[in-house]
Design a protein around this motif. Structure first.
Motif, PDB file in Angstrom:
ATOM      1  N   PRO A  74     -10.070  48.041 -37.827  1.00 22.11           N
ATOM      2  CA  PRO A  74     -10.580  46.693 -37.475  1.00 22.11           C
ATOM      3  C   PRO A  74      -9.598  45.820 -36.725  1.00 22.11           C
ATOM      4  CG  PRO A  74     -10.665  46.838 -39.882  1.00 22.11           C
ATOM      5  CD  PRO A  74     -10.049  48.086 -39.402  1.00 22.11           C
ATOM      6  N   LEU A  75      -8.361  46.091 -36.618  1.00 24.45           N
ATOM      7  CA  LEU A  75      -7.436  45.351 -35.837  1.00 24.45           C
ATOM      8  C   LEU A  75      -6.510  46.328 -35.317  1.00 24.45           C
ATOM      9  CD1 LEU A  75      -6.198  42.747 -34.588  1.00 24.45           C
ATOM     10  CD2 LEU A  75      -4.894  42.265 -36.575  1.00 24.45           C
ATOM     11  N   VAL A  76      -5.950  46.477 -34.112  1.00 28.21           N
ATOM     12  CA  VAL A  76      -5.023  47.123 -33.580  1.00 28.21           C
ATOM     13  C   VAL A  76      -4.086  46.470 -32.498  1.00 28.21           C
ATOM     14  CG1 VAL A  76      -4.570  49.151 -32.145  1.00 28.21           C
ATOM     15  CG2 VAL A  76      -6.456  49.190 -33.556  1.00 28.21           C
ATOM     16  N   ALA A  77      -2.615  46.677 -32.977  1.00 23.68           N
ATOM     17  CA  ALA A  77      -1.616  45.770 -32.142  1.00 23.68           C
ATOM     18  C   ALA A  77      -0.781  47.013 -31.541  1.00 23.68           C
ATOM     19  CB  ALA A  77      -0.835  44.982 -32.970  1.00 23.68           C
ATOM     20  N   VAL A  78      -0.677  47.229 -30.123  1.00 29.71           N
ATOM     21  CA  VAL A  78       0.023  48.208 -29.653  1.00 29.71           C
ATOM     22  C   VAL A  78       1.107  47.475 -28.895  1.00 29.71           C
ATOM     23  CG1 VAL A  78       0.297  50.119 -27.752  1.00 29.71           C
ATOM     24  CG2 VAL A  78      -2.140  49.811 -29.138  1.00 29.71           C
ATOM     25  N   THR A  79       2.386  48.096 -29.330  1.00 28.47           N
ATOM     26  CA  THR A  79       3.570  47.283 -28.943  1.00 28.47           C
ATOM     27  C   THR A  79       4.082  47.831 -27.411  1.00 28.47           C
ATOM     28  OG1 THR A  79       4.970  48.671 -30.307  1.00 28.47           O
ATOM     29  CG2 THR A  79       4.324  46.490 -30.865  1.00 28.47           C
ATOM     30  N   LEU A  80       4.408  47.287 -26.494  1.00 26.89           N
ATOM     31  CA  LEU A  80       4.978  48.041 -25.245  1.00 26.89           C
ATOM     32  C   LEU A  80       6.285  47.552 -24.892  1.00 26.89           C
ATOM     33  CD1 LEU A  80       1.681  46.399 -23.679  1.00 26.89           C
ATOM     34  CD2 LEU A  80       1.771  48.499 -24.377  1.00 26.89           C
ATOM     35  N   GLY A  81       7.185  47.288 -25.879  1.00 22.60           N
ATOM     36  CA  GLY A  81       8.466  47.062 -25.518  1.00 22.60           C
ATOM     37  C   GLY A  81       8.802  45.781 -24.813  1.00 22.60           C
ATOM     38  N   ALA A  82       9.393  45.652 -23.692  1.00 23.40           N
ATOM     39  CA  ALA A  82       9.815  44.507 -22.881  1.00 23.40           C
ATOM     40  C   ALA A  82       8.415  44.112 -22.314  1.00 23.40           C
ATOM     41  CB  ALA A  82      10.545  45.088 -21.889  1.00 23.40           C
ATOM     42  N   GLY A  83       7.229  44.745 -22.387  1.00 21.25           N
ATOM     43  CA  GLY A  83       5.950  44.357 -21.707  1.00 21.25           C
ATOM     44  C   GLY A  83       5.286  43.802 -22.789  1.00 21.25           C
ATOM     45  N   GLY A  84       5.666  43.373 -24.136  1.00 22.31           N
ATOM     46  CA  GLY A  84       5.003  42.866 -25.361  1.00 22.31           C
ATOM     47  C   GLY A  84       3.860  43.500 -26.134  1.00 22.31           C
ATOM     48  N   ALA A  85       2.918  42.953 -26.297  1.00 22.35           N
ATOM     49  CA  ALA A  85       1.763  43.874 -27.015  1.00 22.35           C
ATOM     50  C   ALA A  85       0.340  43.317 -26.587  1.00 22.35           C
ATOM     51  CB  ALA A  85       1.716  43.310 -28.488  1.00 22.35           C
ATOM     52  N   VAL A  86      -0.265  44.470 -27.134  1.00 22.78           N
ATOM     53  CA  VAL A  86      -1.793  44.070 -26.687  1.00 22.78           C
ATOM     54  C   VAL A  86      -2.675  44.412 -27.859  1.00 22.78           C
ATOM     55  CG1 VAL A  86      -2.091  46.797 -25.857  1.00 22.78           C
ATOM     56  CG2 VAL A  86      -3.967  45.112 -25.236  1.00 22.78           C
ATOM     57  N   LEU A  87      -3.557  43.535 -28.046  1.00 21.64           N
ATOM     58  CA  LEU A  87      -4.358  43.604 -29.255  1.00 21.64           C
ATOM     59  C   LEU A  87      -5.838  43.858 -29.049  1.00 21.64           C
ATOM     60  CD1 LEU A  87      -3.237  40.069 -30.915  1.00 21.64           C
ATOM     61  CD2 LEU A  87      -2.222  42.485 -31.213  1.00 21.64           C
ATOM     62  N   ASP A 140      20.401  47.636 -28.299  1.00 25.11           N
ATOM     63  CA  ASP A 140      19.989  48.724 -28.874  1.00 25.11           C
ATOM     64  C   ASP A 140      18.642  48.681 -29.323  1.00 25.11           C
ATOM     65  OD1 ASP A 140      19.676  50.915 -30.662  1.00 25.11           O
ATOM     66  OD2 ASP A 140      21.025  49.952 -32.300  1.00 25.11           O
ATOM     67  N   THR A 141      17.545  49.324 -28.959  1.00 21.64           N
ATOM     68  CA  THR A 141      16.434  49.360 -29.333  1.00 21.64           C
ATOM     69  C   THR A 141      15.909  49.851 -30.498  1.00 21.64           C
ATOM     70  OG1 THR A 141      15.882  51.328 -27.987  1.00 21.64           O
ATOM     71  CG2 THR A 141      15.811  49.444 -26.664  1.00 21.64           C
ATOM     72  N   THR A 142      16.821  50.405 -31.300  1.00 24.79           N
ATOM     73  CA  THR A 142      16.520  50.682 -32.666  1.00 24.79           C
ATOM     74  C   THR A 142      15.933  49.695 -33.536  1.00 24.79           C
ATOM     75  OG1 THR A 142      18.305  52.367 -32.565  1.00 24.79           O
ATOM     76  CG2 THR A 142      17.696  51.877 -34.782  1.00 24.79           C
ATOM     77  N   GLY A 143      14.669  49.828 -34.105  1.00 27.00           N
ATOM     78  CA  GLY A 143      14.019  48.802 -35.224  1.00 27.00           C
ATOM     79  C   GLY A 143      13.528  47.613 -34.233  1.00 27.00           C
ATOM     80  N   ALA A 144      13.107  47.898 -33.134  1.00 30.74           N
ATOM     81  CA  ALA A 144      12.383  46.852 -32.394  1.00 30.74           C
ATOM     82  C   ALA A 144      11.156  46.716 -32.741  1.00 30.74           C
ATOM     83  CB  ALA A 144      12.539  47.132 -30.795  1.00 30.74           C
ATOM     84  N   GLY A 145      10.387  47.845 -33.125  1.00 31.75           N
ATOM     85  CA  GLY A 145       9.087  48.011 -33.422  1.00 31.75           C
ATOM     86  C   GLY A 145       8.997  47.500 -34.977  1.00 31.75           C
ATOM     87  N   ASP A 146      10.027  47.830 -35.657  1.00 32.71           N
ATOM     88  CA  ASP A 146       9.776  47.460 -37.050  1.00 32.71           C
ATOM     89  C   ASP A 146       9.895  45.845 -37.294  1.00 32.71           C
ATOM     90  OD1 ASP A 146       9.967  49.831 -37.597  1.00 32.71           O
ATOM     91  OD2 ASP A 146      12.262  50.186 -37.896  1.00 32.71           O
ATOM     92  N   ALA A 147      11.041  45.059 -36.179  1.00 35.06           N
ATOM     93  CA  ALA A 147      10.925  44.100 -36.203  1.00 35.06           C
ATOM     94  C   ALA A 147       9.677  43.148 -35.933  1.00 35.06           C
ATOM     95  CB  ALA A 147      12.232  43.496 -35.291  1.00 35.06           C
ATOM     96  N   PHE A 148       9.038  43.661 -34.892  1.00 35.08           N
ATOM     97  CA  PHE A 148       7.610  43.216 -34.586  1.00 35.08           C
ATOM     98  C   PHE A 148       6.670  43.184 -35.611  1.00 35.08           C
ATOM     99  CE2 PHE A 148       3.183  43.810 -33.377  1.00 35.08           C
ATOM    100  CZ  PHE A 148       2.905  43.106 -32.342  1.00 35.08           C
ATOM    101  N   THR A 149       6.719  44.439 -36.310  1.00 33.37           N
ATOM    102  CA  THR A 149       5.700  44.572 -37.523  1.00 33.37           C
ATOM    103  C   THR A 149       6.033  43.475 -38.468  1.00 33.37           C
ATOM    104  OG1 THR A 149       5.244  46.826 -37.005  1.00 33.37           O
ATOM    105  CG2 THR A 149       5.052  46.181 -39.395  1.00 33.37           C
TER     106      THR A 149
END
Length: 304
Positions: free
Chosen positions: A228-241, A260-269
């Motif tokens: 039903p909902l998708v959020a794709v993360t793009l790093g420095a490019g933000g996200a698209v829903l 250090d980019t470790t965990g950036a996606g986890d932070a977003f989530t």
């Protein structure tokens, strides 16, 4: 087998993360790796794991209660339990007598990009016997770390969580977690196993692997025909829903000076789910997620 160690009493509207706890060994090297000899590096041992990081960032972002169900080796169970509690997370850790806690060596170059060497250890040994529908008491949302889908035993556990949460009317989000492991499992096998999730949270590489679309926006739209909902993360490019096969929002990321980019996606989530728990619309939740991701890359490790 010893069951989860229960934390403080439950509260309403909790986020339950079912996932992984990892000991991260982060090695930051300013020069390229020199084969067969030494490369100077700054090395730190830190608590990590995609699931654990999400729970910590959710609390950091205002989630009233975050719980984490995961397996850890007895070698470091006490340390990880303590670190989660210090972060405000209610740990439900199952100690494993036969396997050590998962360990990741993160090689971080001068560009702040990371490469992982992963020993999944106890993480992928989370079994159906570790799960009970009673763990949904007081829970408003469930999040599944995608790493669980990469081994038969933990994949069956994830499927049971999806089934029981669906029966209880509790929405579930899934983070595909690893493009490398996704490629080994296969896109269709993962998508089939994750069926029933309300929200999918891949990064751009994972979205491309799952759909074959090179454009992350097209991949998001394609995936939203299955979730039903998708959020794709793009790093420095933000996200698209995306929802119902259509891109619904593009959210920019704040500027950041990455270390250090470790965990950036986890932070977003974590921030995204914390916002959704308070009733935020998906685009506003994604704004919160992008802000957390930008903050995460300015320090070493995956935790706040």
């Amino acid at each position: 087998m010893t069951g989860p160690r229960q934390g403080p009493g439950p509260g309403p509207g909790a986020l339950l993360v079912v996932g992984d706890v990892v000991t991260d060994v982060v090695a930051r090297h300013r020069t390229p790796l020199a084969p067969a000899t030494d490369t100077a590096a700054e090395i730190r041992t830190l608590p990590g794991g995609a699931g654990a990081n999400v729970a910590c960032w959710a609390v950091r972002s205002g989630c009233p209660e975050a719980r984490l169900l995961a397996r850890v080796g007895t070698d470091s169970a006490v340390w990880h339990d303590l670190e989660l509690r210090r972060a405000g997370v209610r740990p439900l850790l199952v100690p494993d007598q036969e396997a050590p806690t998962a360990t990741v060596i993160a090689l971080v170059g001068a560009d702040a990009e990371r490469t992982f060497l992963t020993d999944s250890g106890a993480a992928l040994r989370l079994s159906p016997g570790d799960w009970s529908p009673s763990l949904l008491d007081g829970v408003a949302r469930v999040h599944l770390s995608g790493y669980l889908f990469f081994a038969e035993r933990s994949r069956e556990t994830a499927r049971r969580v999806l089934r029981d949460a669906g029966a209880a009317g509790v929405p579930v989000s899934v983070d595909p977690a690893s493009a490398g492991f996704l490629a080994e499992l296969g896109a269709e096998a993962f998508l089939t196993a994750a069926a029933g999730a309300e929200c999918l949270l891949p990064n751009a590489d994972e979205a491309r692997l799952l759909t074959g679309d090179r454009d992350p926006a097209a991949a998001a739209a394609a995936l939203s025909r299955r979730f039903p909902l998708v959020a794709v993360t793009l790093g420095a490019g933000g996200a698209v829903l995306a929802a119902d096969g259509t891109v619904t929002a593009r959210v920019p990321a704040p500027a950041a000076d990455p270390v250090d980019t470790t965990g950036a996606g986890d932070a977003f989530t974590g921030a995204f789910l914390a916002a959704r728990l308070t009733g935020a619309a998906p685009d506003h939740a994604a704004e919160a997620g992008c802000s957390a991701g930008a903050l995460a890359v300015t320090s070493v490790g995956g935790r706040p």
